[in-house]
Design a protein around this motif. Structure first.
Motif, PDB file in Angstrom:
ATOM      1  N   ARG A  34      -5.471 -34.800 -29.471  1.00 15.70           N
ATOM      2  CA  ARG A  34      -4.664 -35.367 -29.581  1.00 15.70           C
ATOM      3  C   ARG A  34      -3.553 -35.048 -28.786  1.00 15.70           C
ATOM      4  NH1 ARG A  34      -4.874 -35.625 -35.219  1.00 15.70           N
ATOM      5  NH2 ARG A  34      -6.015 -33.919 -35.042  1.00 15.70           N
ATOM      6  N   ASP A  40      -1.972 -40.301 -30.512  1.00 12.69           N
ATOM      7  CA  ASP A  40      -3.660 -40.167 -30.106  1.00 12.69           C
ATOM      8  C   ASP A  40      -3.693 -40.302 -31.830  1.00 12.69           C
ATOM      9  OD1 ASP A  40      -4.550 -41.002 -28.281  1.00 12.69           O
ATOM     10  OD2 ASP A  40      -4.881 -38.519 -27.235  1.00 12.69           O
ATOM     11  N   SER A  45      -8.027 -37.205 -26.269  1.00 11.08           N
ATOM     12  CA  SER A  45      -7.081 -37.319 -24.504  1.00 11.08           C
ATOM     13  C   SER A  45      -6.909 -36.378 -24.038  1.00 11.08           C
ATOM     14  CB  SER A  45      -7.018 -38.909 -24.440  1.00 11.08           C
ATOM     15  OG  SER A  45      -5.563 -38.862 -25.138  1.00 11.08           O
ATOM     16  N   CYS A  57      -3.717 -35.594 -19.811  1.00  5.64           N
ATOM     17  CA  CYS A  57      -4.135 -36.693 -20.385  1.00  5.64           C
ATOM     18  C   CYS A  57      -4.224 -37.731 -20.357  1.00  5.64           C
ATOM     19  CB  CYS A  57      -2.463 -37.777 -21.530  1.00  5.64           C
ATOM     20  SG  CYS A  57      -3.747 -38.748 -22.626  1.00  5.64           S
ATOM     21  N   SER A  59      -4.998 -40.744 -20.833  1.00  4.20           N
ATOM     22  CA  SER A  59      -4.980 -42.006 -21.714  1.00  4.20           C
ATOM     23  C   SER A  59      -3.496 -42.655 -21.113  1.00  4.20           C
ATOM     24  CB  SER A  59      -5.157 -42.416 -23.196  1.00  4.20           C
ATOM     25  OG  SER A  59      -6.471 -41.993 -23.577  1.00  4.20           O
TER      26      SER A  59
END
Length: 80
Positions: A34, A40, A45, A57, A59
């Motif tokens: 995370r 997260d 991610s 990451c 995201s």
């Protein structure tokens, strides 16, 4: 190759990175988990690859090396 990888080696870099974020899985030598930057809650991610001294990451789009990760986590400037 990042400075940390050059000075510490991949195994030590992996140990340090693993202490900086919640590691959910290992894919080969790559640690995934995370993201410590956008919080997260359900997906892994974030990754750190000790063989390349690189994190990212998928995201939130952050990326860098171990020194930048350490500095970002502890609120330090990685350029000084």
């Amino acid at each position: 190759m990042g400075f940390a990888l050059e000075k510490l080696g991949a195994e030590e870099c992996a140990t340090i990175a693993g202490s900086l974020f919640t590691v959910d899985r290992l894919y080969g030598s790559k640690l995934t988990g995370r993201c410590p930057f956008h919080g997260d809650k359900t997906t892994a991610s974030f990754y750190y690859n000790p063989d390349k001294d690189a994190y990212g990451c998928s995201s939130c789009g952050v990326f860098g090396d171990l020194i930048k990760l350490w500095c970002h986590i502890f609120g330090l400037d990685s350029k000084t």
